[in-house]
Scaffold this active site. Structure first.
Site, PDB file in Angstrom:
ATOM      1  N   THR A 175      -1.665   4.031   9.086  1.00 30.74           N
ATOM      2  CA  THR A 175      -1.393   3.536  10.440  1.00 30.74           C
ATOM      3  C   THR A 175      -1.214   4.731  11.380  1.00 30.74           C
ATOM      4  O   THR A 175      -1.593   5.854  11.031  1.00 30.74           O
ATOM      5  CB  THR A 175      -0.158   2.601  10.444  1.00 30.74           C
ATOM      6  OG1 THR A 175      -0.046   1.966  11.709  1.00 30.74           O
ATOM      7  CG2 THR A 175       1.134   3.342  10.147  1.00 30.74           C
ATOM      8  N   ASN A 176      -0.663   4.510  12.573  1.00 27.63           N
ATOM      9  CA  ASN A 176      -0.422   5.611  13.506  1.00 27.63           C
ATOM     10  C   ASN A 176       0.916   5.396  14.208  1.00 27.63           C
ATOM     11  O   ASN A 176       1.611   4.420  13.942  1.00 27.63           O
ATOM     12  CB  ASN A 176      -1.580   5.725  14.498  1.00 27.63           C
ATOM     13  CG  ASN A 176      -1.777   4.436  15.270  1.00 27.63           C
ATOM     14  OD1 ASN A 176      -0.888   3.992  15.975  1.00 27.63           O
ATOM     15  ND2 ASN A 176      -2.951   3.814  15.105  1.00 27.63           N
ATOM     16  N   TYR A 177       1.261   6.294  15.126  1.00 27.77           N
ATOM     17  CA  TYR A 177       2.608   6.288  15.719  1.00 27.77           C
ATOM     18  C   TYR A 177       2.768   5.339  16.907  1.00 27.77           C
ATOM     19  O   TYR A 177       3.801   5.356  17.563  1.00 27.77           O
ATOM     20  CB  TYR A 177       2.963   7.706  16.187  1.00 27.77           C
ATOM     21  CG  TYR A 177       3.307   8.649  15.070  1.00 27.77           C
ATOM     22  CD1 TYR A 177       4.431   8.422  14.284  1.00 27.77           C
ATOM     23  CD2 TYR A 177       2.523   9.768  14.803  1.00 27.77           C
ATOM     24  CE1 TYR A 177       4.767   9.289  13.259  1.00 27.77           C
ATOM     25  CE2 TYR A 177       2.847  10.642  13.787  1.00 27.77           C
ATOM     26  CZ  TYR A 177       3.977  10.393  13.018  1.00 27.77           C
ATOM     27  OH  TYR A 177       4.305  11.250  12.012  1.00 27.77           O
TER      28      TYR A 177
END
Ligand code: C5P
Length: 413
Positions: A219-221
């Protein structure tokens, strides 16, 4: 950084009636005041048995009215017709909490105290929003339900009631909803005739999550803050909003239809359903930080630790580009806005994406700046359009959202 919102400078009359939930109206008055609203409180006699007028006066910094019969500053009105002028000047009459008794009075046009008089005088002058609070037996009594129907048919709007545990220990319908939710209902009502009244807006937000095995994912931030702020700003402008979001821990703005998705392919499916097809949306705003690639295979069982480095490799494959897929549909949104988070050559990359994804506008931001982009509350963005660019200064994500929504409203077809 606090920013202006639909509540700023709005004149709200907050009517408080005699329910134990009156103590929560203090938090509500405070919240509305913090948003910049001018809150004048009218309390019924029984409400003053639960909370002191002074509490509201201190929280709002404004007069609190408790009686029709005094014409001085200690709870009365300046002149005998002030109860009418109170309603004339208001943008919204909010009664929270409202008892079964006050609902009955307003449904039947009784006007024997300052609040019911003000409600009667407010007809066709300002919207009325009520937040019921009473025991389940009182709410579900046919006489109260009939009054609910009468009030709804006359255009009175409801914030709740919710369901849950009551002060009496009983559980059921009739619970006062939380002050933040009521503030959200106020926004929806105040915004209903705004610049996007009746228009449909689909917003995407948050990260997507690409599964690797039953317990792990890529995933990402992305926090979802910018997308959620856009959904709220669109509600404030009167739009009918669908928010398609990846996994985030943010409350859904009141009035928004929320569609939860996990991975990019399910976000694509949801966008195609809600934004394209026979009845495409007026605007699609893709603020989601979509994962560009995913593990080629999802392991059925948890991947075990191993000493063999070769078996520790993850093969990735490309995800579909949602905006590109939308651009290939025959029936597509009238306006499409994308985002570009870049760490170099911001404008050039954004211009390339604008063309490749057939966008009307792209909101570009430099993610290397510490005060802008992922997970912080501020953003510094550039609007990139085919006709040119507009650089915006550092501002809160709420203000960025308002600017995007204003751009959509100006360019709507
Ligand atoms: O190409 P890039 O990921 O930088 O493009 C960003 C924009 O494209 C954002 O609006 C994002 O929501 C959207 N996007 C998409 N599908 C992807 C990746 C990004 O629609 N697979």
């Amino acid at each position: 950084m606090s920013s202006k919102s639909i509540l700023t400078d709005k004149h709200i009359i907050l009517g408080v009636t005699g329910s134990i939930a009156a103590y929560k109206a203090c938090a509500l008055a405070s919240r509305l005041t913090q948003h910049g609203a001018l809150v004048d409180v009218i309390m019924t006699e029984s409400a003053t048995r639960f909370v002191a007028p002074l509490t509201f006066q201190a929280l709002t910094g404004r007069p609190v009215y408790t009686t029709m019969w005094q014409t001085d500053a200690s709870g009365g009105l300046g002149t005998h017709i002030a109860h009418v002028s109170l309603a004339h000047e208001a943008d919204l009459l909010l009664i929270a909490p409202i008892t079964a008794n006050m609902m009955a009075k307003i449904a039947h046009g009784l006007a024997d105290d300052l609040l019911s008089v003000t409600a009667l005088a407010s007809a066709n002058r300002c919207p009325i929003l009520i937040a019921p609070a009473m025991d389940v037996g009182m709410y579900e009594n046919p006489v109260t339900l009939a009054n609910v129907d009468i009030l709804r048919s006359r255009g009175v709007r409801f914030a709740g009631p919710g369901s849950g545990r009551m002060a009496s220990g009983l559980e059921g319908l009739g619970r006062f909803i939380e002050p933040d939710e009521i503030a959200g209902h106020c926004r929806r009502v105040l915004g209903m005739n705004g610049s996007l009244a009746g228009r449909r807006v689909v917003v995407t937000a948050g990260p997507t999550r690409e599964p690797l095995d039953p317990v792990r994912y890529l995933t990402n931030y992305s926090s979802g803050k910018q997308g959620f702020a856009i959904a709220q700003a669109a509600v404030d402008a009167g739009a009918v909003v669908t928010l398609i979001t990846g996994p985030v821990s943010l409350p859904t703005p009141i009035g928004v239809e929320r569609v939860d998705v996990l991975d990019t392919r399910s976000m694509l499916d949801a966008v195609l359903v809600h934004a394209t097809g026979d009845d495409p949306t007026d605007a699609l705003i893709m603020a989601a930080a979509v994962a560009d690639f995913r593990p080629e295979e999802i392991a059925e069982r948890k991947i075990k630790k191993t000493q063999d480095p070769a078996s520790m490799q993850i093969d990735l494959t490309y995800n579909p580009d949602i905006l590109y897929e939308v651009s290939r549909q025959t029936r597509k949104p009238l306006l499409t806005v994308g985002f570009a988070a870049e760490s170099d050559d911001l404008i050039a990359h954004a211009q390339e994406k604008l063309a490749r994804k057939s966008l009307d506008m792209i909101v570009a931001n430099d993610i290397t700046a510490g005060d802008a982009g992922f997970a912080v509350d501020t953003n510094r963005v550039v609007f990139v359009m085919s006709e040119g660019i507009e650089e915006l200064p550092l501002m809160s994500k709420e203000e960025v959202a308002q600017r995007i929504v204003a751009w959509v409203a100006e360019h709507q077809m």
